[in-house]
Motif scaffolding. Structure first.
Motif, mmCIF file in Angstrom:
data_model
loop_
_atom_site.group_PDB
_atom_site.id
_atom_site.type_symbol
_atom_site.label_atom_id
_atom_site.label_comp_id
_atom_site.label_asym_id
_atom_site.label_seq_id
_atom_site.Cartn_x
_atom_site.Cartn_y
_atom_site.Cartn_z
ATOM 1 N N TYR A 204 -1.479 -4.971 -10.844
ATOM 2 C CA TYR A 204 -0.108 -5.262 -10.190
ATOM 3 C C TYR A 204 -0.111 -6.822 -10.181
ATOM 4 O O TYR A 204 1.026 -7.167 -10.722
ATOM 5 C CB TYR A 204 0.127 -4.882 -8.894
ATOM 6 C CG TYR A 204 1.438 -5.257 -8.150
ATOM 7 C CD1 TYR A 204 2.613 -4.782 -8.646
ATOM 8 C CD2 TYR A 204 1.250 -6.361 -7.172
ATOM 9 C CE1 TYR A 204 3.773 -5.210 -7.709
ATOM 10 C CE2 TYR A 204 2.365 -6.774 -6.584
ATOM 11 C CZ TYR A 204 3.553 -6.493 -7.012
ATOM 12 O OH TYR A 204 4.653 -6.951 -6.399
ATOM 13 N N GLY A 205 -0.777 -7.493 -9.705
ATOM 14 C CA GLY A 205 -0.741 -8.972 -9.824
ATOM 15 C C GLY A 205 -0.526 -9.866 -11.234
ATOM 16 O O GLY A 205 0.283 -10.934 -11.178
ATOM 17 N N ILE A 206 -1.228 -9.158 -11.981
ATOM 18 C CA ILE A 206 -1.171 -9.776 -13.341
ATOM 19 C C ILE A 206 0.397 -9.581 -13.980
ATOM 20 O O ILE A 206 0.949 -10.531 -14.670
ATOM 21 C CB ILE A 206 -2.264 -9.299 -14.460
ATOM 22 C CG1 ILE A 206 -3.542 -9.557 -14.153
ATOM 23 C CG2 ILE A 206 -1.888 -9.347 -15.961
ATOM 24 C CD1 ILE A 206 -4.427 -8.985 -15.071
ATOM 25 N N ARG B 69 1.004 -5.692 2.989
ATOM 26 C CA ARG B 69 0.732 -7.218 3.181
ATOM 27 C C ARG B 69 0.098 -7.722 2.158
ATOM 28 O O ARG B 69 0.607 -8.940 1.918
ATOM 29 C CB ARG B 69 0.004 -7.408 4.442
ATOM 30 C CG ARG B 69 0.917 -6.639 5.672
ATOM 31 C CD ARG B 69 0.202 -6.950 7.076
ATOM 32 N NE ARG B 69 0.266 -8.331 7.615
ATOM 33 C CZ ARG B 69 -0.788 -9.156 7.392
ATOM 34 N NH1 ARG B 69 -1.891 -8.757 7.128
ATOM 35 N NH2 ARG B 69 -0.630 -10.414 7.942
ATOM 36 N N LEU B 70 -1.012 -7.009 1.647
ATOM 37 C CA LEU B 70 -1.690 -7.602 0.409
ATOM 38 C C LEU B 70 -0.759 -7.654 -0.944
ATOM 39 O O LEU B 70 -0.759 -8.873 -1.452
ATOM 40 C CB LEU B 70 -2.924 -6.897 0.299
ATOM 41 C CG LEU B 70 -3.745 -7.318 -1.050
ATOM 42 C CD1 LEU B 70 -4.332 -8.633 -0.754
ATOM 43 C CD2 LEU B 70 -4.800 -6.105 -1.368
ATOM 44 N N THR B 71 -0.032 -6.928 -1.111
ATOM 45 C CA THR B 71 0.777 -6.697 -2.139
ATOM 46 C C THR B 71 1.931 -7.792 -1.851
ATOM 47 O O THR B 71 2.353 -8.488 -2.986
ATOM 48 C CB THR B 71 1.840 -5.284 -2.201
ATOM 49 O OG1 THR B 71 0.862 -4.408 -2.209
ATOM 50 C CG2 THR B 71 2.627 -5.399 -3.372
ATOM 51 N N ALA B 72 2.598 -8.068 -0.755
ATOM 52 C CA ALA B 72 3.373 -9.218 -0.657
ATOM 53 C C ALA B 72 2.736 -10.606 -0.984
ATOM 54 O O ALA B 72 3.384 -11.383 -1.618
ATOM 55 C CB ALA B 72 3.892 -9.336 0.981
ATOM 56 N N ALA B 73 1.390 -10.653 -0.312
ATOM 57 C CA ALA B 73 1.007 -11.970 -0.438
ATOM 58 C C ALA B 73 0.462 -12.440 -1.923
ATOM 59 O O ALA B 73 0.775 -13.454 -2.324
ATOM 60 C CB ALA B 73 -0.424 -11.874 0.212
#
Length: 486
Positions: free
Chosen positions: A298-300, A349-353
């Motif tokens: 997702y982060g990529i 919360r990890l997704t938001a950060a």
């Protein structure tokens, strides 16, 4: 006076979306970015995973990370790329393209060597293969960066950099998750042979790419022409290294030192904080599956979005506003990890950060790439850009080694707040030297107007180059398609 104003107006025209979509250079840049990004994880993250699953000692795994140092030290041999031809090949397809093909073939061969080496019995051979991959891949990066800068003007550098970044990140997914899936299914040898085969994407793009370096090479040859019958000039340290640096100092003046400081510190908040992100995830209690799904997949895509927004901002608002905005966002985004450290292992919360950090970091990265590109000069692009790109990475990587000591002394919330604070002097410095590239562009436009040449110029490089350009001497100049400014 009227002619000068007319030329200046042309230089300030903006690109239309249609021009960007229809420009074949964008597709080529996507493929070349893929070729540039593919080898990286194969000598870093994926390589470390292979060593760990082969029961290699953890201390040896840490030492193997030094094999990737050529990525940081590539500026040392970048001058050779600007001065030397690849035998036989350069005469046929041009200097830039021949170097691209040569390095891509070398990377594929070195990856094949890594595929055949067994860590249990041939660890030294495996390490040699990884080192060769790093050297050849770093050299490929120098050549591709030089081609990108020479192939497009400053007005298109944001889009070209964003497209290259997209290809780069797609390659990271292939060399990361893709290689691990293949290794789990068919073994490490098949995985590395598969990655070697994927280098063919870059080879095809290099063959299709026009040799934009031809005019620059001829200009350099003319400037250093020898009398008839005199022996050809040999390579020298002065011509290869000192001349590009002297040209920078002459063109940018004493402000070059402040520019170098800005480049060195612009991404330092990310380099310092990035080392401690994974330990933070573990301390909070996130599982490897959660970290992989959110951060590596997702982060990529969030990073890709940030890169394209940065490229769009370049074409819409200009280099200076994008550079300042990137300096603020890149540093301030580290505060999201300070916030993350106060809660429990909740995926949202990890997704938001991760969303905040990857988007802002990629935006800042695009701004810095465009800024560094605007500072280079035709004929010295590879050497000068390699100097800037190595400088921006090296100080941060050296300081990042102390990040563990800072976390142990002050804790994660204070540590990430400190990394955000590092961006404050960077932001201030942007206001002093952030317009250096635009001033260089203005001088180039003024010189063009004074000489009576009405060709559109943007930054230090011609803005009107297209794939219609020809390698044939005397070929007509390509048409420049620009949208009038309203």
């Amino acid at each position: 006076m009227a002619q000068s104003a007319e030329v200046s107006g042309k230089a300030r025209t903006k690109l239309a979306l249609r021009d960007i979509v229809e420009d074949p250079r964008i597709v080529l840049m996507l493929a070349l970015g893929f070729s540039s990004g593919l080898p990286l994880l194969l000598v870093l993250g994926t390589f470390s995973t292979r060593l760990a699953y082969s029961d290699v000692d953890i201390k040896a795994i840490g030492l193997f990370s030094y094999l990737a140092l050529p990525y940081t030290l590539k500026f040392l041999w970048a001058p050779l790329i600007d001065r030397f031809d690849v035998p036989v090949l350069s005469a046929r397809i041009g200097r830039r393209r021949s170097w691209m093909i040569a390095t891509q073939v070398a990377v594929a061969l070195a990856l094949s060597l890594m595929a055949t080496a067994n860590p249990a019995s041939s660890l030294v051979l495996l390490g040699l293969g990884a080192f060769l991959v790093a050297i050849c891949a770093a050299t490929q990066d120098v050549v591709i960066d030089g081609w990108r800068i020479d192939a497009a003007g400053t007005d298109l550098q944001g889009v070209m950099a964003a497209t290259s970044n997209l290809g780069y990140r797609l390659a990271l997914m292939c060399a990361g998750a893709g290689a691990l899936f293949i290794a789990d299914w068919a073994g490490w040898s098949v995985a590395y042979f598969s990655m070697a085969g994927l280098m063919g994407v870059g080879m095809i793009a290099a063959l299709l790419a026009p040799a934009f370096d031809r005019e620059h090479a001829e200009a350099l040859d003319a400037a250093s022409a020898q009398p008839a019958g005199a022996p050809a000039k040999a390579w020298s340290f002065r011509a290869a290294v000192l001349e590009p640096l002297t040209e920078l100092h002459t063109r940018l003046g004493p402000g070059l030192w402040a520019i170098l400081i800005l480049v060195a510190f612009y991404r330092m908040p990310d380099f310092i904080s990035g080392v401690m992100a994974s330990p933070l995830y573990r301390q909070i209690g996130f599982t490897l599956t959660e970290i992989g799904a959110v951060s590596k997949l997702y982060g990529i895509w969030i990073g890709i979005a940030g890169a394209f927004v940065g490229g769009w901002a370049m074409t819409r608002f200009g280099l200076f506003p994008t550079l300042v905005t990137g300096a603020f966002l890149g540093a301030a985004s580290n505060l999201s990890f300070s916030w993350l450290s106060y809660g429990g292992p909740e995926v949202w919360r990890l997704t938001a950060a991760i969303s905040i950090d990857n988007f802002c970091g990629s935006f800042a990265g695009m701004a810095l790439i465009a800024y560094m590109s605007s500072l280079t000069a035709p004929g010295f692009a590879a050497t000068q850009y390699a100097l800037f790109s190595s400088l921006y990475a090296l100080p941060g990587k050296l300081v990042a080694g102390t990040s563990g000591f800072m976390v142990a002394s002050y804790g994660y919330p204070v540590f990430f707040a400190f990394t955000a604070a590092v961006g404050i002097p960077v932001l201030i410095l942007c206001f002093f030297v952030g317009r250096a590239g635009e001033r260089s562009a203005a001088r180039a436009a003024a010189e063009t107007a004074a000489s009576g040449d009405t060709e559109t110029v943007s930054g230090n490089h011609p803005a009107g180059l297209t794939l219609a350009s020809s390698d044939r001497p005397g070929a007509p100049a390509p048409e420049t398609r620009m949208r009038p400014q309203t």
